[in-house]
Design a protein around this motif. Sequence first.
Motif: not given
Length: 154
Positions: A70-79, A58-60, A53-55, A38-40
């Motif tokens: 910059p991140i080689q593995s898969s991850y979930f983005l949470e803002v 998150s888009g930007k 605001d978070c959405q 997770f990238l939080r």
Amino acid sequence: MAKIKTEDLVKEAADPIAESMGFELVDVEYLKEGQNWFLRIYIDKDGGVTLEDCQTFSGKINEWLDRTDPIQSSYFLEVSSPGLDRPLKKPSDFERYLDKEIEVTLYTQLDGSKYYKGVNKGIVGENLLLIIDKDKSIEIPYKNVGSAKLYFEF
């Protein structure tokens, strides 16, 4: 890429994006929970952040992440917002939340404890000053502060 470097790299890119949108970048975490990464990213602004605001943020940031990869593995983005018990990470956070009740966890014990709760009186010199009760205060070396957050009683 190492966890610390990933967080630092994302902070470096996310900070100016957040600032240009009128937000404060509070923190970035890149961690594994179970089998998923997770990238939080935590943002804030006066009056608090909304879901919109978070959405928008998150888009930007997602545009930058897709472009630079910059991140080689898969991850979930949470803002999200930092919440009611917002972490205090920078000296400016302690200044912003003067006279608010906070919880502080220390790297090493001070006067027999690694945990203190009190009213934040800011950083004075090299120390964080907390008022524990009416007649007691404590000066904690800032470099000994492991974590600090706003205290909110439910």
